[in-house]
Write a protein that holds these residues in place. Structure first.
Motif, short mmCIF file in Angstrom:
data_model
loop_
_atom_site.label_atom_id
_atom_site.label_comp_id
_atom_site.label_asym_id
_atom_site.label_seq_id
_atom_site.Cartn_x
_atom_site.Cartn_y
_atom_site.Cartn_z
N GLN A 1 30.42 -4.48 -41.38
CA GLN A 1 30.35 -3.50 -42.46
C GLN A 1 31.51 -2.50 -42.37
OE1 GLN A 1 27.82 -3.43 -44.75
NE2 GLN A 1 26.40 -4.92 -43.83
N ILE A 2 31.95 -2.04 -43.55
CA ILE A 2 32.89 -0.93 -43.60
C ILE A 2 32.17 0.35 -43.20
CG2 ILE A 2 34.27 0.51 -45.15
CD1 ILE A 2 35.62 -2.08 -44.56
N PRO B 1 31.72 3.86 -44.05
CA PRO B 1 32.09 4.72 -45.19
C PRO B 1 32.55 6.11 -44.76
CG PRO B 1 29.71 4.45 -45.05
CD PRO B 1 30.30 3.50 -44.06
N THR C 1 36.37 6.07 -44.37
CA THR C 1 37.18 5.53 -45.46
C THR C 1 37.99 6.66 -46.08
OG1 THR C 1 35.59 3.77 -45.93
CG2 THR C 1 37.11 4.38 -47.69
N THR D 1 34.49 -4.56 -49.18
CA THR D 1 33.15 -4.06 -48.88
C THR D 1 32.09 -5.14 -49.10
OG1 THR D 1 33.78 -1.78 -49.45
CG2 THR D 1 31.43 -2.29 -49.44
N SER D 2 32.32 -6.02 -50.06
CA SER D 2 31.39 -7.13 -50.29
C SER D 2 31.76 -8.37 -49.47
CB SER D 2 31.35 -7.48 -51.78
OG SER D 2 32.62 -7.88 -52.25
N LEU E 1 40.72 2.01 -43.76
CA LEU E 1 39.35 1.54 -43.56
C LEU E 1 39.09 1.26 -42.09
CD1 LEU E 1 39.21 -0.94 -46.58
CD2 LEU E 1 38.17 1.32 -46.47
N LEU F 1 38.96 -1.88 -52.10
CA LEU F 1 37.82 -1.36 -51.35
C LEU F 1 36.53 -2.07 -51.76
CD1 LEU F 1 36.42 0.64 -49.46
CD2 LEU F 1 36.45 2.31 -51.34
#
Length: 388
Positions: free
Chosen positions: A291-292, A294, A297, A281-282, A155, A277
């Motif tokens: 933020q991740i 995406p 990922t 993510t939350s 990530l 994940l």
């Protein structure tokens, strides 16, 4: 934009020490130690040379300003680097860099002693080689020396440094900095906005290559740390310690490692990694406001190879990432004669960190020979001497 400057700020005449200075929270000796720490890699810069022109006067005046509470950060230098991708870099004045070392030398250990062993980058003896070796050991452990299948989740945080919320970070720092004087200095460094007084150096057209959402100049006042300062590197590790602690103690991730804003989790079950994940993510936006990314990922079998900190870990070998190797060959082939020796030996050292590096070092050596220079037998160093 601020107008260029030619050196460090003009100092006012140093005052004699008062009796209060003997009970000050910072000793003059500690300031001198911080100065020597700072100059190790910055001594020949323009601002460092200007500061050293009147070294004793400037150091003592800085000490007076710190103890009196009148210290304020000065002008920063902004420039753009293009490798591996375009980004802004903000370099504090040499005088302010000394203060960063003062702060780090006093409070750094109390935070780093509480960090997990798998938090890497900007910590003594925890660089890229430490991270690569530690991940390799974790992979060998979870796969029983490559005899069992397992998966990895990789990530990356989107626009990390410009997304750091300084208000959240201030509260994290305050938990371990109880002395009011040191907390005031921490806040002075943390909340200083380099955009209010800076000099841009280099080609201004390069700024157009930095995406607007990645530029510190486009962020609100409470967001973002300037890339390029020791304080920012240290603060970033403090900020993401919340992620490390959650991964280890809440999620129970035994095989987890982080290098700045890149982190990897290993497990035998892909479903378990998907739950990790979903959790991070939350958690990250709610707890830290980040933020991740995406698009970066990755969840796949370890047997395909794990790309981390510029190295690729595969069964029984750890090699340099192909993009890094190709960049090394290109730069050595085109770099100027003045910088050739320094850059070439730097790349020999970088390639040599991998266990499977002979082929890459041989390719680099061929480029060096093509420019008429000699290489030692072990293919680890080039010299000024030329072939006849």
């Amino acid at each position: 934009m601020a107008t260029p400057t030619t050196g460090t700020r003009t100092t006012k005449p140093a005052r004699s020490p008062s009796a209060d200075y003997y009970d000050a929270p910072l000793s003059y000796e500690d300031l001198v130690v911080a100065y020597f720490d700072c100059r190790r890699t910055k001594r020949n810069t323009r601002n460092a040379l200007a500061f050293e022109w009147h070294l004793e006067r400037n150091l003592y005046q800085l000490y007076v300003d710190l103890i009196d509470g009148t210290y304020r950060p000065g002008r920063s230098i902004c420039f753009v680097v293009t490798r591996p991708k375009a980004r802004e870099v903000w370099a504090a004045d040499f005088r302010d860099r000394i203060v960063h070392h003062v702060l780090y030398n006093r409070v750094g250990a109390r935070f780093e002693n509480a960090f997990i062993a798998d938090s890497c980058a900007c910590i003594e003896e925890r660089g890229t080689l430490y991270a690569a070796r530690r991940l390799e050991a974790k992979i060998r452990s979870i796969t029983q020396n490559w005899s069992r299948p397992a998966f990895y989740l990789k990530l990356d945080l989107a626009n990390f440094f410009v997304s750091i919320d300084k208000r959240i970070l201030r509260d994290q720092l305050a938990r371990k900095i109880s002395d009011p004087w040191w907390m005031d200095l921490t806040e002075t460094v943390l909340f200083h906005d380099p955009r209010t007084d800076f000099e841009f150096r280099g080609d201004a057209a390069l700024l157009d290559r930095v995406p607007p959402h990645k530029r510190l100049t486009n962020q609100p006042d409470h967001l973002g740390l300037p890339i390029g300062n020791l304080s920012s590197q240290f603060f970033a590790n403090v900020y993401l310690d919340a992620l490390d602690q959650r991964a280890k103690h809440h999620l129970g991730a035994r095989h987890y490692i982080r290098y700045v804003d890149d982190f990897i989790v290993l497990h035998e079950s892909a479903d378990w990694l998907n739950r990790v994940l979903a959790d991070v993510t939350s958690f990250l936006p709610a707890r830290l406001g980040v933020q991740i990314n995406p698009s970066k990922t990755i969840l796949q079998p370890i047997a395909r190879g794990v790309d981390f900190v510029g190295q690729v870990i595969e069964p029984w070998r750890r090699s340099t990432r192909k993009r890094t190797r190709n960049e090394a060959l290109r730069r050595v082939a085109t770099v100027s004669a003045e910088k050739f020796l320094q850059i070439t030996n730097s790349y020999f050292g970088l390639l040599g960190q991998a266990t499977a590096s002979h082929h890459d070092r041989a390719a680099l050596a061929n480029v060096v020979r093509g420019r008429g220079h000699a290489i030692n037998h072990a293919l680890t160093k080039t010299y000024r001497g030329r072939f006849p």
